[in-house]
Design a protein around this motif. Sequence first.
Motif, short mmCIF file in Angstrom:
data_model
loop_
_atom_site.label_atom_id
_atom_site.label_comp_id
_atom_site.label_asym_id
_atom_site.label_seq_id
_atom_site.Cartn_x
_atom_site.Cartn_y
_atom_site.Cartn_z
N TYR A 113 0.82 -1.20 0.00
CA TYR A 113 0.00 0.00 0.00
C TYR A 113 0.86 1.26 0.00
O TYR A 113 2.03 1.25 0.39
CB TYR A 113 -0.94 0.01 1.21
N GLN A 114 0.26 2.34 -0.44
CA GLN A 114 0.96 3.61 -0.55
C GLN A 114 1.06 4.30 0.80
O GLN A 114 0.11 4.30 1.58
CB GLN A 114 0.23 4.53 -1.54
N LEU A 115 2.22 4.89 1.08
CA LEU A 115 2.40 5.70 2.27
C LEU A 115 1.47 6.91 2.18
O LEU A 115 1.47 7.64 1.20
CB LEU A 115 3.85 6.18 2.38
N THR A 116 0.66 7.10 3.19
CA THR A 116 -0.18 8.31 3.27
C THR A 116 0.20 9.06 4.53
O THR A 116 0.42 8.45 5.58
CB THR A 116 -1.68 7.95 3.31
N ILE A 117 0.28 10.37 4.43
CA ILE A 117 0.67 11.21 5.57
C ILE A 117 -0.59 11.82 6.17
O ILE A 117 -1.24 12.67 5.57
CB ILE A 117 1.65 12.33 5.13
N GLU A 118 -0.94 11.36 7.37
CA GLU A 118 -2.16 11.82 8.03
C GLU A 118 -1.89 13.12 8.80
O GLU A 118 -0.78 13.34 9.29
CB GLU A 118 -2.68 10.74 8.99
N PRO A 119 -2.92 13.98 8.95
CA PRO A 119 -2.74 15.28 9.60
C PRO A 119 -2.24 15.22 11.05
O PRO A 119 -1.56 16.12 11.50
CB PRO A 119 -4.16 15.89 9.56
N ASN A 120 -2.56 14.15 11.77
CA ASN A 120 -2.18 14.08 13.19
C ASN A 120 -0.87 13.33 13.42
O ASN A 120 -0.64 12.78 14.49
CB ASN A 120 -3.31 13.41 13.99
N THR A 121 0.02 13.31 12.41
CA THR A 121 1.31 12.62 12.55
C THR A 121 2.47 13.61 12.43
O THR A 121 2.33 14.67 11.80
CB THR A 121 1.47 11.54 11.46
N PRO A 122 3.64 13.29 13.03
CA PRO A 122 4.81 14.18 12.93
C PRO A 122 5.23 14.49 11.49
O PRO A 122 5.69 15.58 11.20
CB PRO A 122 5.91 13.39 13.66
N PHE A 123 5.07 13.53 10.58
CA PHE A 123 5.47 13.74 9.18
C PHE A 123 4.63 14.80 8.47
O PHE A 123 5.04 15.34 7.46
CB PHE A 123 5.38 12.42 8.40
N TYR A 124 3.44 15.06 9.00
CA TYR A 124 2.52 15.99 8.33
C TYR A 124 3.12 17.40 8.22
O TYR A 124 2.88 18.11 7.24
CB TYR A 124 1.18 16.03 9.07
N SER A 125 3.89 17.79 9.24
CA SER A 125 4.48 19.15 9.24
C SER A 125 5.90 19.17 8.67
O SER A 125 6.53 20.21 8.61
CB SER A 125 4.49 19.70 10.67
N LYS A 126 6.39 18.01 8.23
CA LYS A 126 7.74 17.93 7.66
C LYS A 126 7.68 18.07 6.15
O LYS A 126 6.70 17.69 5.51
CB LYS A 126 8.40 16.60 8.03
N LYS A 127 8.78 18.59 5.59
CA LYS A 127 8.88 18.68 4.13
C LYS A 127 9.54 17.40 3.64
O LYS A 127 10.75 17.23 3.75
CB LYS A 127 9.69 19.91 3.73
N LEU A 128 8.75 16.49 3.12
CA LEU A 128 9.25 15.19 2.66
C LEU A 128 9.35 15.16 1.14
O LEU A 128 8.46 15.64 0.45
CB LEU A 128 8.31 14.07 3.13
N ASN A 129 10.41 14.57 0.67
CA ASN A 129 10.61 14.46 -0.78
C ASN A 129 9.92 13.18 -1.29
O ASN A 129 10.57 12.17 -1.58
CB ASN A 129 12.11 14.44 -1.09
N LEU A 130 8.59 13.26 -1.38
CA LEU A 130 7.81 12.11 -1.81
C LEU A 130 7.80 12.01 -3.34
O LEU A 130 7.92 13.02 -4.03
CB LEU A 130 6.38 12.22 -1.30
N PRO A 131 7.67 10.80 -3.88
CA PRO A 131 7.63 10.62 -5.33
C PRO A 131 6.48 11.40 -5.96
O PRO A 131 5.42 11.57 -5.35
CB PRO A 131 7.43 9.12 -5.52
N LYS A 132 6.69 11.86 -7.18
CA LYS A 132 5.65 12.58 -7.92
C LYS A 132 4.49 11.64 -8.28
O LYS A 132 4.64 10.42 -8.28
CB LYS A 132 6.23 13.17 -9.21
N GLU A 133 3.35 12.24 -8.60
CA GLU A 133 2.14 11.47 -8.88
C GLU A 133 2.32 10.48 -10.04
O GLU A 133 1.85 9.35 -9.97
CB GLU A 133 0.99 12.44 -9.20
N ASN A 134 3.02 10.92 -11.10
CA ASN A 134 3.20 10.01 -12.24
C ASN A 134 4.11 8.83 -11.90
O ASN A 134 3.94 7.73 -12.39
CB ASN A 134 3.73 10.77 -13.47
N THR A 135 5.08 9.07 -10.98
CA THR A 135 5.95 7.98 -10.51
C THR A 135 5.14 6.99 -9.68
O THR A 135 5.29 5.77 -9.83
CB THR A 135 7.13 8.53 -9.66
N ILE A 136 4.27 7.52 -8.82
CA ILE A 136 3.40 6.66 -8.00
C ILE A 136 2.55 5.77 -8.90
O ILE A 136 2.39 4.57 -8.65
CB ILE A 136 2.49 7.51 -7.08
#
Length: 376
Positions: A193-216
């Motif tokens: 499954y795809q990593l999803t960043i939920e609003p109530n998690t520490p990652f939500y406020s971090k700038k993460l270099n996630l793959p682009k939509e076409n890569t996904i």
Amino acid sequence: MLKLSPISLYIHIPWCLKKCGYCDFYSYVSKEIIPEKKYIENLLKDFEQDLNSVQNRIINTIFIGGGTPSLLKNISIRKLIYGIKERSLVSKNVEITIEANPKIIECQRFIHYKESGINRFSLGVQSFHSNLLKKIERTYNSDEVINSIKTLKKTSENINLDLMYGLPEQTLEHSLLDLQYAIKYNPNHISWYQLTIEPNTPFYSKKLNLPKENTIFKIFSKGDKLLKKSGYKKYEISSYSKPNYQCQHNLNYWNFGDYIGIGCGAHGKITKKNGKIIRTFKNKNIKDYLNGNYLNSINIVSEEDKIFEYFMNTFRLYKPVFKRHFREKININETNIEKKIQIAIKNGLLINTKNYWNTTKKGKLFLNSLLKIFLK
């Protein structure tokens, strides 16, 4: 009156070695000795209270999740499983799953778990690349992942590997290699499954270099083909299995079945004979829970929410949704949603026949758009 089918039991173990930045499950970081004995005693008391609401319905599946349940000693798991069986009607063919962390895998411990009645193991791998595991704050490396799989396979053949894609800086090649590694060890089930960043998690406020939509999209398309080519049948949006190894516990959720939820922060869903659906929410405060204050709240699901929740689960499955099943599960006639069904058909998201509905390929791809139609 509704015909009430067998139910499932979810048991929440809230302790973890470390809270991962993307995780929104309820858990505590284990800094002190876990009060296992007291927690198991309270789990069984919590279970006894919930049994009053299910009227001797048979338990078909048990899932011990967390947190990290494999932190618990053999004696605690044995006392828990035996205690459940002493207090309720448990199917002879019950599926009992426990989640495990690759950091905590000891062959002897898992042999004892199996002797206690556990017959399915779910290993939270997420990736076989150490650098990616570090980026999502997992506590183990690729060598420990591989050793844990080899160790588990000495104990059981009924193993699920949990894998993620769409991790920070993950490439298409990384994702496909993860799947190739997993397939090499021949588990009976793979959750991908795809990593999803939920609003109530520490990652939500971090700038993460996630793959682009076409890569996904490329990752999903190529990975899906690879899994199917390797003998894994897709039966749910993120679940692939060998024949006869689908996760029965999760299938019960997705078929809108009932389940008891016990443990700190656990949720439950129970249907009454009059058609009312009750959702239970257990106390999240561990101190209160250990003092016997188990229930936080009970909600009666509204008629409109019943419809939305039903489709939110059943549309995940790769099979038709029968109208008879809809009526049986939520005690509502399908004529009540005819206008919404027509909107879904017009948008190319749904197929409507005399006896069932089925999501189109577009409907599965844009499932959130389909589900929004059934919101209030």
